[in-house]
Structures are given as C-alpha cells and as structure tokens.
Design a protein around this motif. Structure first.
Motif, mmCIF file in Angstrom:
data_model
loop_
_atom_site.group_PDB
_atom_site.id
_atom_site.type_symbol
_atom_site.label_atom_id
_atom_site.label_comp_id
_atom_site.label_asym_id
_atom_site.label_seq_id
_atom_site.Cartn_x
_atom_site.Cartn_y
_atom_site.Cartn_z
ATOM 1 N N ASN A 24 35.935 44.125 46.967
ATOM 2 C CA ASN A 24 37.165 44.246 47.767
ATOM 3 C C ASN A 24 36.816 44.654 49.200
ATOM 4 O O ASN A 24 37.496 45.480 49.804
ATOM 5 N N LEU A 25 35.747 44.035 49.723
ATOM 6 C CA LEU A 25 35.279 44.384 51.055
ATOM 7 C C LEU A 25 35.241 43.196 52.018
ATOM 8 O O LEU A 25 35.419 43.384 53.219
ATOM 9 N N GLY A 50 39.080 44.712 43.842
ATOM 10 C CA GLY A 50 37.697 44.367 43.519
ATOM 11 C C GLY A 50 37.345 44.720 42.100
ATOM 12 O O GLY A 50 37.840 45.714 41.566
ATOM 13 N N VAL A 53 34.233 48.360 42.205
ATOM 14 C CA VAL A 53 34.493 49.232 43.358
ATOM 15 C C VAL A 53 34.122 50.657 42.981
ATOM 16 O O VAL A 53 34.644 51.214 42.015
ATOM 17 N N SER A 79 38.411 49.658 50.092
ATOM 18 C CA SER A 79 38.307 48.962 48.809
ATOM 19 C C SER A 79 39.071 49.690 47.716
ATOM 20 O O SER A 79 39.098 50.917 47.653
#
Length: 232
Positions: A24-25, A50, A53, A79
């Motif tokens: 989630n980046l 994500g 994470v 994230s």
C-alpha cells in the motif's frame, strides 16, 4: 459484497472501490488517487490497502514524484493493511497483480466475481460503452433511474462481471499484472505509473469520468537505486 447498494439511511450508497497491492505504498495509492479525482458528487468512494503492511509507512519519493507529475498528492498517505471487512464493504476490488487477487479471494471467497486485477478490469471494460455522464438521462431517456448515478454504476459493474468470461484474453497472463517498482530506479516507478494511468483512463471512462494522461517523459531522470527494497 453488499447485495443492496443502500446506505443506513436508505439513500443509495456510493459505489465502493477497493484497490490492493502489497505494501500500500506505490501501486494501490496511486491508482486510487487517479480514480478518486474522477469521482463526482460522492458517487464513487475509492480506498487502497496492502496485503503485507507492517506499519503506517509513507510513500517512497520516486512514487511520490510520479504521482505529483499526474496531479496526485500522496504526501499524507500512510500504508494500511487489508482486512476482510475492507473486502466485504467493496462493490469492486482491483488488485495490482494476479497474486493479490488470489489473496483477496482467499480472504473473502464470495468476493471472487467482483475482484479483478487493475489491468484485467481495464481490458474487460474496454469493449463496453463509456458511462452516460448524466445518470438521470441514461440512453436518451428522460426518466431518472431509481437510485440515480449509484444505481447506474452498479448496473454497469454487473455488465462488466458478466463479460469477464468472454472478454479477450491478454497475450501473456503476466500482462494482467502491474510492475512492482518498490526498491527500483525511478524509471521503474514511472513505468508503473504509466501502466496505472492507462488502466485508470479506461476504468474512469467506464465509471463515467476521465483521466487525462500527462505528457511525462518515458524514462524519468535518476539512476540511483533505493537502498532498501521494501514491499510495494
């Protein structure tokens, strides 16, 4: 998935789109940002998560720069891990790769029909007509649809799901995946951003918006490798 698209008050609930990658980046927040800027009047809610994470981490500088070149500000993004509740709330789940799609379905099996990779969904909807901008005058009719734009979007999503089995296949299965740029040179982040931007243009047109690709050089400057390869 919620069968009836209604909010607790009985009003039509906005279409919920969940975008998933690993950390989630890079990929999921950028794609979510591209879709978010096309949403009109709360008709679409886009969130990103994500599958791996470890904490609230900021977007790497190379993806941040690629996003800014496209008018997306991810400076405040941190994230967030994917949960079954996230998947359960979503009407549509779009993942960076086929492996992410499998992880989502493993987490919530009933989400399988409405879980696609980003590139897969863009490919499926490419053959469908763009959404009618005014949901109250669909297909030349003056009578508003019950539920307005949110109901129209869910109808279009049903059309896309129905086409999944007959849509044209990619030349290679891996074409349905988006490049993981984390820990790579800036050029890789730019390449991933271009892949996401192309897919977002098709998805946004299908949902009733538009994404205008920016004239960014094919190869971004900078050749320094990221010192630590993280999860994207």
């Amino acid at each position: 998935m919620t069968a009836v698209g209604l909010a607790p008050t009985g009003a039509p609930r906005p279409l919920q789109v969940l975008v998933v990658c690993t950390g989630n980046l890079c990929r999921s927040p950028l794609f979510a940002g591209l879709l978010e800027r096309t949403a009109r009047g709360g008709e679409i809610v886009v969130v990103s998560r994500g599958t791996q994470v470890g904490g609230a981490v900021a977007v790497p500088a190379a993806t941040l720069a690629a996003a800014r070149r496209r008018g997306i500000d991810l400076a405040d993004h941190r994230s967030v891990p994917l949960t079954a509740e996230d998947v359960g709330r979503a009407d549509l789940v779009l993942t960076a790769t086929r492996s992410h799609r499998r992880e989502v379905v493993r987490l919530v099996p009933r989400a399988a029909p409405t879980t696609f990779t980003v590139n897969e969904f863009a490919r499926v909807v490419a053959d469908l007509a763009p959404a009618v901008p005014d949901a109250g005058v669909a297909e030349g009719r003056d009578r508003p649809r019950p539920g307005g734009a949110a109901a129209l979007l869910r109808t279009r999503l049903d059309d896309a799901v129905a086409l999944r089995g007959v849509a044209r296949r990619p030349a290679r299965p891996s074409d349905d995946d988006v490049l993981d740029p984390m820990g790579r040179r800036r050029a890789a982040h730019e390449k991933a951003a271009r892949q996401l931007e192309a897919a977002a243009a098709r998805v946004a047109a299908f949902l009733g918006g538009s994404v205008e690709p920016d004239p960014v050089p094919a190869t971004a400057p900078g050749r320094r490798r990221e010192r630590t390869r993280q999860l994207a």
